[in-house]
Structures are given as structure tokens and as C-alpha cells.
Design a protein around this motif. Structure first.
Motif, short mmCIF file in Angstrom:
data_model
loop_
_atom_site.label_atom_id
_atom_site.label_comp_id
_atom_site.label_asym_id
_atom_site.label_seq_id
_atom_site.Cartn_x
_atom_site.Cartn_y
_atom_site.Cartn_z
N ALA A 108 26.63 11.30 -66.95
CA ALA A 108 26.71 9.93 -66.41
C ALA A 108 25.88 8.97 -67.26
CB ALA A 108 26.23 9.92 -64.95
N TRP A 109 24.69 9.41 -67.68
CA TRP A 109 23.85 8.55 -68.54
C TRP A 109 24.51 8.31 -69.89
CZ3 TRP A 109 19.62 5.55 -67.87
CH2 TRP A 109 18.86 5.72 -66.70
N ASP A 110 25.12 9.36 -70.46
CA ASP A 110 25.80 9.20 -71.76
C ASP A 110 26.94 8.19 -71.62
OD1 ASP A 110 26.63 9.72 -74.44
OD2 ASP A 110 28.03 11.26 -73.74
N LEU A 111 27.74 8.36 -70.58
CA LEU A 111 28.88 7.46 -70.35
C LEU A 111 28.40 6.01 -70.16
CD1 LEU A 111 31.97 7.44 -69.88
CD2 LEU A 111 31.51 7.81 -67.46
N VAL A 118 24.47 0.97 -75.90
CA VAL A 118 23.06 1.20 -76.26
C VAL A 118 22.77 2.69 -76.42
CG1 VAL A 118 22.08 -0.88 -75.22
CG2 VAL A 118 22.36 1.17 -73.82
N PRO A 119 21.84 3.02 -77.32
CA PRO A 119 21.42 4.43 -77.42
C PRO A 119 20.80 4.87 -76.11
CG PRO A 119 20.49 3.10 -79.23
CD PRO A 119 21.08 2.15 -78.24
N LEU A 120 20.98 6.15 -75.79
CA LEU A 120 20.46 6.67 -74.53
C LEU A 120 18.95 6.45 -74.39
CD1 LEU A 120 20.84 8.25 -71.91
CD2 LEU A 120 20.73 10.36 -73.24
N PRO A 343 25.23 4.41 -79.82
CA PRO A 343 25.33 4.42 -78.35
C PRO A 343 25.42 5.82 -77.73
CG PRO A 343 26.73 2.72 -79.28
CD PRO A 343 26.24 3.53 -80.44
N GLY A 344 24.86 5.94 -76.54
CA GLY A 344 24.91 7.19 -75.79
C GLY A 344 23.98 8.22 -76.38
N LEU A 345 24.37 9.50 -76.24
CA LEU A 345 23.53 10.61 -76.73
C LEU A 345 23.28 10.51 -78.23
CD1 LEU A 345 25.21 13.58 -74.81
CD2 LEU A 345 22.83 12.85 -74.53
N GLY A 346 24.21 9.87 -78.96
CA GLY A 346 24.04 9.70 -80.41
C GLY A 346 24.53 10.90 -81.21
N PHE A 347 25.09 11.88 -80.52
CA PHE A 347 25.69 13.05 -81.17
C PHE A 347 27.08 13.24 -80.58
CE2 PHE A 347 21.25 13.65 -81.94
CZ PHE A 347 21.20 14.23 -83.22
#
Ligand code: OSB
Ligand code: MG
Length: 364
Positions: A108-111, A118-120, A343-347
Motif C-alpha cells: 500500500a505504501w509503495d502504491l 515520491v520516493p517511499l 517514486p515508491g520502493l525505488g526498485f
């Protein structure tokens, strides 16, 4: 936001080096990767990194799989949310089962971070550009094997080395490492292997200049930890004892520990880990559960928060896996891991590789 589709994958990866603790030895790990798809087709990734057996906590991969399918997935599909903490609140209707919940919370945080561009780490409130990496070393067949591992990891630049201990493998191996490295930041982790009230080993270790002694006694033995902390000057760090944010408050009130290991997996996701960070008021660091790249990326993001002042168990993927589930591995260089800026997890998940390693798939 509403989740339209949930996918769960049981994924297996071999470890590059056997990892032994007081309770078990592992050569291969199986974790559950969670994907949540929003109405616009965007996908968030999470990981439930439970050990296979109930020796660290009560959870297992099978229990996570069952709870995720029967209870967490229906809640996720029925909940309308604007912020990941709202979804975490709905999932918290399920008691315990933190590893299972963590997979959904991370996704949910990644999404949400991706949707906001934005990066997580920034979404969580973290500002650090790099985080300090430490390693966790298992019990080895002999002290020489442990020395070889310590030499290797210190040469790789890791900032702190944590050594697993258990009855029969404690003062002698730790003294040997300390003699070779008189000032290097070292700490020990007993994973609760000593009987409450058994203080002798810890009084001996107290003279070795350790950063901390992690989880000497079983998880619920808070009073025994408080009594031990009165007898030794080395800070006690609690891991298994802190499953809920309320456990953290109890530990601090009792002075049962002076350092906190915050684990995303153990606490049920980034939402409770963030609250634990905000409330701790004592030094914290981020522990790991041998996460694959998805869970590992979540740990790195969390470490960007200002309270993470001690090196964390966020070693590079290569410490555990020849090939990870992300298209690029997480890398530690000179003991630092870069915090992603995309943005997100970055991976990104390596879909083809994951498909080849998936043993079961659930879709709803
Ligand atoms: O106690 O921190 C622990 C791994 C499995 C179970 C418990 C623990 C650990 C670790 C691994 O120490 C740390 C890491 O992921 O690098
Ligand atoms: Mg631990």
C-alpha cells in the motif's frame, strides 16, 4: 483509493551461505510477495518475510498464506482509503499475524508513494540520502569460520557486525572476535535462547565493550530483561519482545531495554514501524528478516528517518542471495546503502525471475 486486484506469490530463493541461529539453520528461504493493483492499473509491491517455522515468532509462511488469503485480502478489497495508514488500521482488525499484514502494508505504501510521485523514504518523512549498513552473522561450525566471516564483512566496509549467540556459543567466540578487533562496533543477538534469570553469560559479555545485547531472554520475559539491565551496563536491545507499539511503551517504562530494534516485518508493516520510531525516544535501528529485494527496499526507506541513528541490518542483497527478486540488487558500498530517489520502493520487481521461482500463486 480502492484495490481492485490482489496477487500473492510464494517465492523461494537459495541462500549463498547457511544461516544458523539458536533455534534453526536455513539454506533456502520462502517469502510471500504481495501485489496490490489500483483502479488505474498501477501496482504496489510488498513482501511477507516470515520464516518457514514458528521459531522466531508464532508465524510461519503457511500461516501468512492462510491469513492473507482468507482474512487480509477480503479486507483490502473492501476498504476505501486515502492514506496507507487507513488501510493498516483496517488490517489491524486481524490480531497478531504481523508478518502477514506487513506484506499488504508495504504494498500500500509503495502504491501510494508511486501515485504521489515520491520516493517511499520521503513519503515516510525520511531525509537521509544514505543509510549505514550492518551485517548479522549466524552461528558457524567453529570460531575460525566466524573469524573468516567477520574479516570478510569488515573488509567490505560494513559499519557494525552483529553476532548470533546461543548457550555453548557465546563468551569464547565473542572474546576471540574482540581480541582481533578491539574497538570495532560489535553486538550480540541471543534470539531469546537463555532462561530468564540466567545472568552469568551476560555479565561476562558486559566487559567486552559491545554496543548492545539483543534479546537475551524469551519475548514475554520483560521483567527478567529489566532485572538484567540493572546488573549490566551494556544496553539491552529488544527485538522479539516488541510486536506492538504498546510493547515498546511497556519496555521503556520498565527499563527492560535501552535500544530498540524496529522491524517492519515483526511489527506488521511500515505504518506501525513509523509509529514506533516516532514514539521511541531511545536509539533505534532497523532489523531484518533476510528480506528479498522488496522487503529490503522497504527497510532502506524506513532507515532514512531521523531516529535511525545506529547502523541497521540493511546489508546488500549479495550477502544473502546470488540473484534477488528486483531488477537491480540493493548494494552496500563502503558500508552505506543509497536511499532511492525514484517514486515508491525505488526498485522494480524482476517479473520473469520471480515467475521462475514462484511455487504458488493466489489471485483475487
Ligand atoms: O533476530 O534479527 C534477528 C534473521 C532471522 C530471524 C531473526 C533475526 C534475523 C537476522 C537477520 O538477524 C538480519 C538480516 O536480515 O540481515
Ligand atoms: Mg534479533
Amino acid at each position: 483509493m480502492r484495490i481492485e486486484r490482489v496477487e500473492l506469490r510464494r517465492v523461494r530463493l537459495p541462500l549463498v551461505h547457511e544461516f544458523r541461529t539458536s533455534s534453526h539453520a536455513k539454506r533456502e528461504l520462502e517469502h510471500i510477495l504481495v501485489t496490490l493493483t489500483g483502479a488505474d492499473g498501477a501496482v504496489g509491491w510488498g513482501e511477507s518475510a516470515s520464516p518457514s517455522g514458528p521459531f522466531y515468532s508464532a508465524e510461519t509462511v503457511d500461516s501468512c498464506w492462510a491469513v492473507a488469503r482468507s482474512f487480509l485480502t477480503p479486507i483490502v478489497l473492501a476498504t476505501e482509503w486515502e492514506h496507507p495508514a487507513e488501510l493498516a488500521g483496517a488490517l489491524a482488525r486481524v490480531r497478531g499475524n504481523h508478518f502477514a499484514r506487513a506484506g499488504f502494508d508495504i504494498a500500500a505504501w509503495d502504491l501510494w508513494a508511486r501515485a504521489n510521485g515520491v520516493p517511499l523514504a520521503r513519503a515516510l518523512g525520511g531525509q537521509r540520502a544514505t543509510v549505514e549498513a550492518g551485517v548479522s552473522l549466524g552461528i558457524e561450525p567453529a570460531i575460525d569460520d566466524l573469524l573468516t566471516q567477520v574479516d570478510l564483512r569488515i573488509a567490505e566496509g560494513y559499519r557494525r557486525v552483529k553476532l548470533k549467540i546461543a548457550p555453548g556459543w557465546d563468551v569464547a567466540p565473542i572474546k576471540a572476535i574482540r581480541e582481533k578487533y578491539p574497538t570495532f562496533p560489535l553486538h550480540v543477538d541471543a534470539n531469546g535462547a537463555y532462561p530468564p534469570g540466567d545472568t552469568g553469560v551476560f555479565e561476562e559479555l558486559d566487559d567486552l565493550g559491545l554496543l548492545m545485547i539483543e534479546q537475551p531472554y524469551p519475548p514475554r520475559a520483560l521483567l527478567a530483561h529489566a532485572e538484567l539491565q540493572q546488573r549490566i551496563t551494556t544496553p539491552i536491545c529488544l527485538d522479539e519482545s516488541i510486536e506492538e507499539v504498546d510493547d515498546l511503551l511497556t519496555v521503556l517504562r520498565l527499563d527492560a531495554g535501552r535500544i530498540i530494534n524496529i522491524k517492519v516485518s515483526r511489527m506488521g508493516g511500515l505504518t506501525p514501524a513509523l509509529r514506533a520510531h516516532d514514539l521511541a525516544g531511545v536509539p533505534v535501528w532497523c532489523g531484518g528478516m533476510h528480506e528479498f529485494g522488496i522487503g529490503r527496499a522497504a527497510n532502506v526507506a524506513l532507515c532514512a528517518l531521523p531516529g535511525f541513528t545506529l547502523p541497521s541490518d540493511v546489508s546488500g542483497s549479495d550477502k544473502y542471495y546470488a540473484r534477488d527478486v528486483t531488477t537491480a540488487p540493493i548494494v552496500s558500498s563502503g558500508g552505506l546503502v543509497d536511499v532511492p530517489t525514484t517514486p515508491g520502493l525505488g526498485f522494480e520487481a524482476d517479473l520473469e525471475f520471480i515467475a521462475g521461482r514462484t511455487t504458488d500463486l493466489f489471485q483475487a
